[in-house]
Design a protein around this motif. Structure first.
Motif, short mmCIF file in Angstrom:
data_model
loop_
_atom_site.label_atom_id
_atom_site.label_comp_id
_atom_site.label_asym_id
_atom_site.label_seq_id
_atom_site.Cartn_x
_atom_site.Cartn_y
_atom_site.Cartn_z
N THR A 1 -5.97 50.39 -8.96
CA THR A 1 -7.25 50.58 -8.26
C THR A 1 -7.93 49.23 -8.04
O THR A 1 -8.47 48.96 -6.95
CB THR A 1 -8.16 51.52 -9.07
N MET A 2 -7.89 48.36 -9.04
CA MET A 2 -8.47 47.02 -8.90
C MET A 2 -7.74 46.22 -7.83
O MET A 2 -8.35 45.53 -7.02
CB MET A 2 -8.44 46.30 -10.25
N ARG A 3 -6.41 46.34 -7.82
CA ARG A 3 -5.63 45.61 -6.81
C ARG A 3 -5.98 46.10 -5.41
O ARG A 3 -6.09 45.30 -4.47
CB ARG A 3 -4.13 45.78 -7.09
N SER A 4 -6.18 47.41 -5.26
CA SER A 4 -6.52 47.94 -3.94
C SER A 4 -7.90 47.46 -3.48
O SER A 4 -8.16 47.37 -2.28
CB SER A 4 -6.44 49.47 -3.93
N CYS A 5 -8.80 47.17 -4.42
CA CYS A 5 -10.11 46.60 -4.06
C CYS A 5 -9.96 45.25 -3.40
O CYS A 5 -10.76 44.86 -2.55
CB CYS A 5 -10.99 46.45 -5.32
N ILE A 6 -8.93 44.53 -3.78
CA ILE A 6 -8.67 43.20 -3.23
C ILE A 6 -7.86 43.29 -1.93
O ILE A 6 -8.21 42.67 -0.93
CB ILE A 6 -7.92 42.33 -4.26
N GLU A 7 -6.81 44.11 -1.95
CA GLU A 7 -5.88 44.15 -0.81
C GLU A 7 -6.27 45.15 0.27
O GLU A 7 -5.77 45.08 1.39
CB GLU A 7 -4.46 44.46 -1.30
N GLY A 8 -7.13 46.11 -0.08
CA GLY A 8 -7.57 47.08 0.92
C GLY A 8 -6.60 48.20 1.20
O GLY A 8 -6.76 48.95 2.17
N LYS A 9 -5.59 48.35 0.35
CA LYS A 9 -4.59 49.40 0.54
C LYS A 9 -3.97 49.74 -0.82
O LYS A 9 -4.03 48.92 -1.75
CB LYS A 9 -3.50 48.94 1.50
N PRO A 10 -3.34 50.92 -0.95
CA PRO A 10 -2.67 51.24 -2.21
C PRO A 10 -1.48 50.31 -2.44
O PRO A 10 -0.83 49.88 -1.48
CB PRO A 10 -2.18 52.69 -2.00
N PRO A 11 -1.20 49.97 -3.69
CA PRO A 11 0.01 49.20 -3.98
C PRO A 11 1.26 50.03 -3.69
O PRO A 11 1.18 51.24 -3.48
CB PRO A 11 -0.10 48.93 -5.50
N PRO A 12 2.44 49.40 -3.68
CA PRO A 12 3.69 50.17 -3.55
C PRO A 12 3.79 51.20 -4.69
O PRO A 12 3.23 50.97 -5.76
CB PRO A 12 4.79 49.11 -3.67
N SER A 13 4.51 52.29 -4.45
CA SER A 13 4.64 53.31 -5.50
C SER A 13 5.44 52.76 -6.67
O SER A 13 6.30 51.89 -6.51
CB SER A 13 5.31 54.57 -4.95
N ALA A 14 5.13 53.29 -7.85
CA ALA A 14 5.83 52.84 -9.06
C ALA A 14 7.31 53.18 -9.01
O ALA A 14 8.13 52.48 -9.61
CB ALA A 14 5.18 53.48 -10.29
#
Length: 319
Positions: free
Chosen positions: A228-241
């Motif tokens: 969630t923190m990463r998406s605040c920076i990148e503006g999108k969901p990270p790749p799936s686990a």
């Protein structure tokens, strides 16, 4: 949000009285529930009501009662309703300024309802989308310590959230966060095989939540906070686990954004998002301390490397 057709088919009409609450409108829906804005007829307060109505198992009949779609799904529906009610009961005992307040819960219309305080503000998921990411360090350090503190209480009570993502974090005025949607809350320690109603959100759910043999714990919620923190920076969901477990091509955020954000913040995000559960902060309290003390990732974070095997998501932690 559901489509107009889905609303007409499933939701309680505006003006419906249930217990002492008058339905105003449908404001959200998920795989297992419908969410309404309503008014408390006694106090005139606005409230949010969550109704258990799993779309693959049940439907509303003309009398307004919830019924299973077919008899063979009856056991699954009733087991899910029982869990929903137990989880509502568990959530009602949690008192924290960053956890949505539960007013009451009850059974009606052959299903279960959870009544929560209505809070003004905006949804973090919508805010990220509107701003296209790039949220500031100040914003992150305003929002996430409160969320982690709330999560730490949940973990200390022997429970897990298991559905943390931007759309489940509400931002009150001033950025004061509120953790929402406890429909996935489960006791730990437990395997996915014992969680009949678990929803997995790609990008935010860790690898162990995808498998019946996956051993979930506080470290699973920690991964979702990092994502969630990463998406605040990148503006999108990270790749799936799942993708990352097969072949991890996701670049560490500490190398991508080192000029825009402090190293300690980026290191914590990468630490929380380790694919191997053993290499993450093991609970929200540890991650909270690293964030508030600006410690970053411990330099000696090798303690679990020797224990790690190819089965990164199986039951390795002691009961």
């Amino acid at each position: 949000m559901s489509s107009p057709t889905e609303q007409n088919r499933n939701s309680l009409p505006s003006g419906t009285i249930i217990d002492c609450y008058s339905i105003i409108k449908l404001i959200g829906s998920g795989g297992f529930s419908l969410i309404y804005l309503a008014e408390d007829e006694d106090t005139q307060d606005h409230v949010v009501i969550k109704e258990y109505l799993p779309k693959k198992l049940a439907m509303r009949n003309e009398a307004g009662l919830v019924q299973v779609c077919s008899e063979k799904q009856s056991d699954s529906f009733h087991n899910g309703r029982r869990l929903f009610y137990l989880e509502a009961k568990a959530l009602a005992t949690l008192r924290h300024p960053n956890i949505v307040n539960v007013r009451t819960f009850f059974l009606a219309n052959n299903t279960a309802y959870l009544v929560m305080d209505y809070e003004h503000g905006k949804n973090l998921g919508s805010y990220i989308k509107k701003r296209n990411g790039g949220l500031s360090t100040t914003f992150m350090l305003t929002v996430f310590p409160g969320v982690l503190d709330a999560l730490n209480l949940i973990h200390s009570e022997g429970q897990l959230h298991l559905d943390i993502k931007p759309s489940n974090i509400h931002l009150r005025p001033g950025g004061n966060p509120l953790l929402l949607d406890f429909g996935a809350v489960h006791q730990f320690a437990t395997t996915r095989s014992r969680q009949s109603s678990q929803v997995v959100t790609p990008g935010f759910a860790p690898v162990e939540q995808y498998y019946a043999s996956g051993y979930v714990g506080p470290w699973s919620d920690v991964y979702a906070i990092g994502a969630t923190m990463r998406s605040c920076i990148e503006g999108k969901p990270p790749p799936s686990a799942i993708e990352r477990h097969a072949k991890d091509s996701m670049k560490p955020i500490a190398s991508l954004y080192k000029k825009q954000y402090p190293a300690f913040l980026l290191e914590i995000i990468d630490w929380a998002m380790e694919v191997d559960p053993l290499l993450r902060p093991q609970n929200a309290g540890i991650m909270l301390e690293a964030l508030t003390q600006q410690l970053g990732r411990p330099a000696n974070n090798q303690q679990s490397q020797l224990e790690s095997t190819d089965s990164l998501f199986t039951e390795k932690h002691p009961e």
